[in-house]
Design a protein around this motif. Structure first.
Motif, PDB file in Angstrom:
ATOM      1  N   ASN A   1       0.895  -1.257   0.176  1.00 26.70           N
ATOM      2  CA  ASN A   1      -0.066  -0.014   0.054  1.00 26.70           C
ATOM      3  C   ASN A   1       0.742   1.172   0.001  1.00 26.70           C
ATOM      4  OD1 ASN A   1      -2.434  -1.433  -0.093  1.00 26.70           O
ATOM      5  ND2 ASN A   1      -2.694  -1.484   2.287  1.00 26.70           N
ATOM      6  N   LEU A   2       1.852   1.258   0.660  1.00 27.67           N
ATOM      7  CA  LEU A   2       2.865   2.409   0.798  1.00 27.67           C
ATOM      8  C   LEU A   2       3.709   2.524  -0.681  1.00 27.67           C
ATOM      9  CD1 LEU A   2       4.358   1.971   4.212  1.00 27.67           C
ATOM     10  CD2 LEU A   2       2.580   3.799   3.448  1.00 27.67           C
ATOM     11  N   ALA A   3       3.904   1.241  -1.092  1.00 26.29           N
ATOM     12  CA  ALA A   3       4.407   1.520  -2.423  1.00 26.29           C
ATOM     13  C   ALA A   3       3.450   2.018  -3.582  1.00 26.29           C
ATOM     14  CB  ALA A   3       4.841   0.056  -2.722  1.00 26.29           C
ATOM     15  N   ARG A   4       2.212   1.700  -3.272  1.00 32.31           N
ATOM     16  CA  ARG A   4       1.292   2.036  -4.121  1.00 32.31           C
ATOM     17  C   ARG A   4       1.190   3.800  -4.237  1.00 32.31           C
ATOM     18  NH1 ARG A   4      -2.886  -2.794  -3.749  1.00 32.31           N
ATOM     19  NH2 ARG A   4      -2.024  -4.004  -5.384  1.00 32.31           N
ATOM     20  N   LEU A   5       1.136   4.172  -3.243  1.00 28.12           N
ATOM     21  CA  LEU A   5       1.323   5.781  -2.748  1.00 28.12           C
ATOM     22  C   LEU A   5       2.787   6.342  -3.503  1.00 28.12           C
ATOM     23  CD1 LEU A   5       0.188   8.055  -1.509  1.00 28.12           C
ATOM     24  CD2 LEU A   5       1.525   7.762   0.570  1.00 28.12           C
ATOM     25  N   LEU A   6       3.642   5.800  -3.422  1.00 28.92           N
ATOM     26  CA  LEU A   6       4.961   6.247  -4.043  1.00 28.92           C
ATOM     27  C   LEU A   6       4.670   6.294  -5.736  1.00 28.92           C
ATOM     28  CD1 LEU A   6       7.600   4.918  -1.706  1.00 28.92           C
ATOM     29  CD2 LEU A   6       6.655   7.021  -1.721  1.00 28.92           C
ATOM     30  N   VAL A   7       4.175   4.977  -6.209  1.00 24.82           N
ATOM     31  CA  VAL A   7       4.064   4.992  -7.746  1.00 24.82           C
ATOM     32  C   VAL A   7       2.923   6.068  -8.176  1.00 24.82           C
ATOM     33  CG1 VAL A   7       3.098   3.401  -9.409  1.00 24.82           C
ATOM     34  CG2 VAL A   7       4.664   2.544  -7.514  1.00 24.82           C
TER      35      VAL A   7
ATOM     36  N   PRO B   1       4.608  10.076 -11.107  1.00 22.91           N
ATOM     37  CA  PRO B   1       4.329  10.735 -12.382  1.00 22.91           C
ATOM     38  C   PRO B   1       4.232  12.104 -11.895  1.00 22.91           C
ATOM     39  CG  PRO B   1       3.122   8.709 -12.245  1.00 22.91           C
ATOM     40  CD  PRO B   1       3.610   9.002 -10.887  1.00 22.91           C
ATOM     41  N   GLY B   2       3.142  12.555 -11.092  1.00 21.36           N
ATOM     42  CA  GLY B   2       3.158  13.747 -10.650  1.00 21.36           C
ATOM     43  C   GLY B   2       4.660  14.565 -10.599  1.00 21.36           C
ATOM     44  N   LEU B   3       5.580  14.050  -9.787  1.00 22.21           N
ATOM     45  CA  LEU B   3       6.783  14.650  -9.611  1.00 22.21           C
ATOM     46  C   LEU B   3       7.461  14.768 -10.799  1.00 22.21           C
ATOM     47  CD1 LEU B   3       9.049  15.655  -7.849  1.00 22.21           C
ATOM     48  CD2 LEU B   3       9.664  13.480  -7.340  1.00 22.21           C
ATOM     49  N   GLN B   4       7.112  13.753 -11.737  1.00 19.58           N
ATOM     50  CA  GLN B   4       7.930  13.687 -13.140  1.00 19.58           C
ATOM     51  C   GLN B   4       7.418  15.140 -13.995  1.00 19.58           C
ATOM     52  OE1 GLN B   4      10.459  12.519 -14.520  1.00 19.58           O
ATOM     53  NE2 GLN B   4      10.782  10.842 -13.222  1.00 19.58           N
ATOM     54  N   VAL B   5       6.229  15.334 -14.057  1.00 22.53           N
ATOM     55  CA  VAL B   5       5.535  16.137 -14.686  1.00 22.53           C
ATOM     56  C   VAL B   5       5.930  17.633 -14.137  1.00 22.53           C
ATOM     57  CG1 VAL B   5       3.314  17.440 -15.109  1.00 22.53           C
ATOM     58  CG2 VAL B   5       3.523  14.870 -15.411  1.00 22.53           C
ATOM     59  N   MET B   6       5.920  17.604 -12.895  1.00 23.80           N
ATOM     60  CA  MET B   6       6.109  19.002 -12.029  1.00 23.80           C
ATOM     61  C   MET B   6       7.662  19.455 -12.338  1.00 23.80           C
ATOM     62  SD  MET B   6       3.568  20.317 -10.671  1.00 23.80           S
ATOM     63  CE  MET B   6       3.969  21.808  -9.911  1.00 23.80           C
ATOM     64  N   VAL B   7       8.365  18.398 -12.382  1.00 19.75           N
ATOM     65  CA  VAL B   7       9.940  18.857 -12.957  1.00 19.75           C
ATOM     66  C   VAL B   7      10.078  19.113 -14.306  1.00 19.75           C
ATOM     67  CG1 VAL B   7      12.085  17.676 -13.085  1.00 19.75           C
ATOM     68  CG2 VAL B   7      10.862  17.424 -11.002  1.00 19.75           C
ATOM     69  N   ARG B   8       9.195  18.576 -15.204  1.00 20.51           N
ATOM     70  CA  ARG B   8       9.327  18.849 -16.639  1.00 20.51           C
ATOM     71  C   ARG B   8       8.670  20.034 -16.800  1.00 20.51           C
ATOM     72  NH1 ARG B   8       7.710  15.718 -21.860  1.00 20.51           N
ATOM     73  NH2 ARG B   8       8.936  16.992 -23.157  1.00 20.51           N
TER      74      ARG B   8
END
Length: 193
Positions: A156-162, A166-173
């Motif tokens: 469940n914690l892993a699913r939160l990180l997954v 994408p959100g972090l990747q989009v914000m960085v981009r």
């Protein structure tokens, strides 16, 4: 008798990957690929097939490379530190704000092609499943070694990180504010404590 190949296939594939990664599939022309790879049209077609086949080969090479990199990062040291290092690297790799970040090729393709291309969608689904498995292993290890205090189910914690990836990747981009991204990442990682 066929002429022997006169170029490094792996290097040509890397050049194609960089071009697709930077421009996306749709915006990359055959002329872009030929220029980046330094190949003639006949050599490209003979070695890789058409644009789509070349893209899938380049995308698979990217995915394999990134999967190995993630696995290596998450296997080092205390699990909590390794997970943090994995996410901090995303922000650090975006550079100093000069050239725009290319982001994650898988996330880019999740937006560009996956909605209408089942083969790409399947690859991206496998990427997310692989990330979840690696995060699950790291979190379970961290719960055992004491570096992760949260006793919720590791998956469940892993699913939160997954979900956050994408959100972090989009914000960085999108060239998001680095300080704000780091502060938000601190909050995300605090769920592991």
């Amino acid at each position: 008798m066929a002429r022997p190949q006169e170029f490094n296939t792996a290097e040509a594939l890397r050049q194609a990957m960089d071009t697709f990664w930077q421009k996306g599939y749709e915006a990359t022309s055959m002329a872009d690929l030929l220029k980046a790879m330094g190949l003639s049209k006949s050599s490209l077609y003979a070695a890789f097939g058409g644009k789509r086949e070349l893209f899938l080969a380049a995308f698979d090479a990217y995915r394999e490379e990134r999967g190995r990199e993630m696995q290596q990062i998450l296997a080092q040291g205390p699990a909590r530190d390794a997970i943090e290092q994995f996410f901090r690297k995303i922000i650090a790799d975006a550079g100093d704000g000069g050239a725009p970040s290319r982001g994650c090729m898988s996330i880019n393709q999740a937006v560009e092609l996956a909605p209408r291309d089942p083969e790409v969608r399947s690859r991206i689904s496998r990427d997310f499943a692989g990330m979840e498995a690696l995060f699950t292993q790291a979190i379970a290890r961290g719960q055992m070694d004491g570096s992760i205090g949260n006793s919720d189910e590791a998956r469940n914690l892993a699913r939160l990180l997954v979900l956050a990836f994408p959100g972090l990747q989009v914000m960085v981009r999108a060239d998001g504010d680095r300080e704000q991204l780091n502060q938000t990442l601190n909050l995300l990682l605090s769920t592991l404590d």
